[in-house]
Design a protein around this motif. Structure first.
Motif, PDB file in Angstrom:
ATOM      1  N   ASN A 523       0.836  -1.194   0.000  1.00 18.29           N
ATOM      2  CA  ASN A 523       0.000   0.000   0.000  1.00 18.29           C
ATOM      3  C   ASN A 523       0.875   1.250   0.000  1.00 18.29           C
ATOM      4  O   ASN A 523       1.774   1.385   0.828  1.00 18.29           O
ATOM      5  CB  ASN A 523      -0.917  -0.005   1.233  1.00 18.29           C
ATOM      6  N   THR A 537      -5.652  -5.348   6.214  1.00 22.72           N
ATOM      7  CA  THR A 537      -6.906  -4.684   5.884  1.00 22.72           C
ATOM      8  C   THR A 537      -8.047  -5.689   5.875  1.00 22.72           C
ATOM      9  O   THR A 537      -7.846  -6.909   5.824  1.00 22.72           O
ATOM     10  CB  THR A 537      -6.827  -4.020   4.499  1.00 22.72           C
ATOM     11  N   SER A 539     -12.334  -5.941   4.238  1.00 23.22           N
ATOM     12  CA  SER A 539     -13.429  -5.320   3.475  1.00 23.22           C
ATOM     13  C   SER A 539     -14.703  -6.131   3.672  1.00 23.22           C
ATOM     14  O   SER A 539     -15.223  -6.754   2.737  1.00 23.22           O
ATOM     15  CB  SER A 539     -13.068  -5.250   1.983  1.00 23.22           C
ATOM     16  N   SER A 555     -14.708  -0.456   5.654  1.00 25.98           N
ATOM     17  CA  SER A 555     -13.243  -0.457   5.643  1.00 25.98           C
ATOM     18  C   SER A 555     -12.758  -0.797   7.045  1.00 25.98           C
ATOM     19  O   SER A 555     -13.147  -0.135   8.011  1.00 25.98           O
ATOM     20  CB  SER A 555     -12.694   0.918   5.235  1.00 25.98           C
ATOM     21  N   LEU A 557      -9.097  -1.820   9.259  1.00 26.34           N
ATOM     22  CA  LEU A 557      -7.633  -1.859   9.196  1.00 26.34           C
ATOM     23  C   LEU A 557      -7.083  -2.060  10.607  1.00 26.34           C
ATOM     24  O   LEU A 557      -7.508  -1.391  11.551  1.00 26.34           O
ATOM     25  CB  LEU A 557      -7.089  -0.553   8.619  1.00 26.34           C
ATOM     26  N   SER A 581      -8.360  -0.804   2.166  1.00 26.30           N
ATOM     27  CA  SER A 581      -7.276   0.107   1.800  1.00 26.30           C
ATOM     28  C   SER A 581      -7.681   1.567   1.934  1.00 26.30           C
ATOM     29  O   SER A 581      -6.827   2.445   2.082  1.00 26.30           O
ATOM     30  CB  SER A 581      -6.817  -0.173   0.364  1.00 26.30           C
ATOM     31  N   ASN A 582      -8.973   1.857   1.922  1.00 22.52           N
ATOM     32  CA  ASN A 582      -9.430   3.247   2.072  1.00 22.52           C
ATOM     33  C   ASN A 582      -9.181   3.796   3.471  1.00 22.52           C
ATOM     34  O   ASN A 582      -9.270   5.005   3.696  1.00 22.52           O
ATOM     35  CB  ASN A 582     -10.915   3.356   1.741  1.00 22.52           C
ATOM     36  N   THR A 584      -6.255   3.291   5.062  1.00 23.22           N
ATOM     37  CA  THR A 584      -4.811   3.445   5.284  1.00 23.22           C
ATOM     38  C   THR A 584      -4.352   4.897   5.450  1.00 23.22           C
ATOM     39  O   THR A 584      -3.392   5.141   6.182  1.00 23.22           O
ATOM     40  CB  THR A 584      -4.007   2.756   4.172  1.00 23.22           C
TER      41      THR A 584
END
Length: 596
Positions: A523, A537, A539, A555, A557, A581-582, A584
């Protein structure tokens, strides 16, 4: 003749004895009278005074302790306000009726007479609370009218909770308030007065015994003419201790801003179903070495200073700004759950170098064949690569072979769906078990990638991340670090870090940490961070679907840094965030603040 003479002699003897006795009685009487009139004059004067007076006790409220962050930044404190009391009976030289009329005029027509009638029907002397938290104009008017100087009324100082920045940590700080009927028996055992103010929620309740001072008591004796005859200080008010948190206020502000900005950015830049619908979230940062909470953010939030006035609007808001999402919001962890399955496998002798063939679809069951997006991988996949590339097929297969109860038990040991120990109200969470009412074989596959019936809090995810970073040492979360006497600076309480050991050590957690470290390098936000970090991560799919039939996703994480010498661990959840990943950029903001 001789007998008559003897009789008269005996009669005179009896009279003499009687006279002597009478004299003794009169002497004793006058001696007693003199003793009472002179020697005991003060004593009987006091008795007369007591018979023509009454006593009452005034509670002197102690200041509540201040709450600060680790660097001394004040988060909550008492601000002095003044309450108005009417003295009864009225002091000499004052007229009670005139005083009442003046007070009613100053306080905007408040019905003091009705209050006074009820008060006087219950007691003969005391002080009637007329109004709380007077403004400066009302106090000025009372002084100009001479009511304070004459003693007709009393302005009593009291602490009222305020927050220099009410938007920082509002959900966790909590509130104070009067003792409720349900709380009274326990409060009475502690020796508290019925009108005492105690912590009712959040940290104010969790650390109430430290923050709450000891109220003072002043006994006042007043005559029926209103003159104060004596005052006796029964006990002195002692302020509460200053509570120093593990929290870093600057990091807290950074985390709140990063969370809000990320959600707002997704609204503008993300595609439909890819994060544009993001509306809320939470994030928690903890000290890996102690379990101390460095920051805990919620979005949306609110301002503690406006909570009471805005309560109706806040409670009706569909975005639920009053919900403490960090500790009470429950979310499926999605692929962030995969390290728990890996830990269960390694604990049960799984070879981290053994592979599972990823074909893009898991074909073990004929009636249920879930897929894998195969981001950057296909074919034989080992454990480290499965964590790096988040291979579903690997974890479907390993999870099925382990059994749902085995990996759910490991997840609970690592901190998921388990109390964090934080001390404030938190949700318990849940995992997926073979005993669940809706259990079937396919549910094991979903649970192995963090879905199924599994739902945990953001704080539990942070504990989980810290446990992975610590090679299985699970920290107990806490906000309070220590408390000090505000007058002397002496430490009166100190938190001692607590850990629970999850067996396995480097053999179990080493490969997992390698895989999470490799994942972070895939990432850009994390790869370019000021320190090398580790992350995973998730989802997780939501029940709601888009027009094309695809599901909305959150999201999730988890991560820690630095990867090879962990100092902090964190977890982030974005509702409708569009994929792990959104989240991060939120982690990157924390890494920049802590290590940049």
């Amino acid at each position: 003749m001789a007998k008559q003479k003897d009789g008269r002699t005996q009669g005179r003897g009896r009279v003499a004895v009687l006279l002597v006795l009478c004299c003794v009685v009169f002497v004793a009487f006058f001696a007693r009278l003199a003793w009472m009139q002179f020697a005991m004059a003060d004593h009987y004067a006091e008795k007369v005074a007591e018979a023509s007076s009454a006593s009452y006790t005034v509670e002197q409220h102690a200041a509540r302790g201040t709450i600060t962050d680790r660097n001394g930044t004040v988060l909550a404190r008492d601000t002095t306000v003044y309450d108005l009391y009417l003295r009864i009976p009225a002091p000499p030289g004052t007229n009670l009726q005139e005083t009442v009329q003046t007070v009613q005029a100053i306080t905007g027509g408040k019905d003091v007479e009705t209050q006074l009638a009820a008060f006087c029907s219950a007691v003969s002397a005391g002080e009637l609370l007329v109004l709380e938290s007077l403004d400066s104009s009302a106090m000025t008017a009372l002084y100009r009218a001479g009511l304070v100087q004459s003693g007709a009324v009393r302005l009593a100082a009291r602490g009222q909770r305020t927050w220099p920045d009410g938007t920082l940590l509002p959900h966790a700080l909590g509130f104070t308030g009067p003792i409720t009927a349900e709380q009274w028996p326990a409060a009475q055992e502690k020796g508290l007065a019925m009108d005492s103010i105690i912590g009712q929620s959040g940290l104010e309740a969790a650390y109430d015994d430290l923050l709450r001072g000891q109220d003072g008591r002043l006994l006042i004796n007043t005559g029926f003419d209103g003159a104060v005859r004596a005052t006796i200080q029964k006990s002195t008010a002692t302020p509460g201790s200053t509570l120093v948190l593990t929290l870093d206020a600057e990091l807290q502000a950074t985390l709140q801003q990063a969370l809000r900005e990320r959600i707002e950015t997704l609204h503008i830049t993300a595609a439909v179903g890819g994060g544009r619908e993001a509306c809320a979230g939470a994030a928690v940062v903890v000290d890996v070495k102690t379990g101390g909470i460095l920051a805990a953010a919620n979005w949306p939030g609110y301002d503690l200073n406006n909570y009471r006035t805005d309560y109706a609007a806040l409670s009706a808001d569909a975005a639920a700004p009053l919900l403490d999402r960090a500790f009470q919001g429950l979310y499926a962890p999605g692929s962030a759950f995969k390290p728990a399955v890996a830990a269960a496998a390694l604990t049960n002798g799984f070879d981290p170098n053994a592979t599972v063939n990823c074909t893009g679809r898991y074909l073990y069951y004929s009636g249920y064949q879930p897929g894998c997006l195969q981001y950057g991988h296909s074919g034989p996949v080992d454990l480290r690569t499965a964590l790096e590339q988040s291979c579903n097929i690997f974890f479907y297969d390993v999870g099925r072979r382990l059994g749902v109860d085995t990996f759910s038990t490991m997840a609970r040991q690592l901190g998921l769906a388990s109390p964090t120990g934080v001390g404030i109200t938190e949700a318990e969470g849940r995992l997926t078990w073979s005993t669940d009412d809706n259990y079937q074989a396919g549910l094991t596959l979903m649970a192995a990638i963090g879905q199924g019936n599994t739902a945990v809090t953001t704080a539990q995810l942070a504990v989980y991340a810290a446990t992975l970073a610590n090679n299985g040492q699970r920290p107990t979360l806490h906000f309070g670090d220590h408390a000090v006497n505000p007058a002397t600076g002496e430490t009166v309480w100190q938190y001692e870090p607590q850990f629970t050991t999850v067996p396995g050590g480097e053999t179990v957690f080493g490969p997992i940490r390698d895989g999470m470290k490799r994942m972070a390098q895939t990432n850009r936000y994390l790869r370019e961070a000021p320190v090398v970090c580790a992350a995973k991560t998730g989802s997780p799919q939501l029940a709601q679907t888009l027009g094309n039939g695809n599901h909305y996703v959150n999201s999730v994480l988890i991560g820690y840094a630095p990867a090879d010498d962990p100092q902090i661990a964190l977890a982030v959840v974005l509702e409708y965030g569009g994929g792990g990943s959104n989240a991060t950029p939120v982690m990157r903001a924390v890494l920049d603040a802590c290590f940049g």
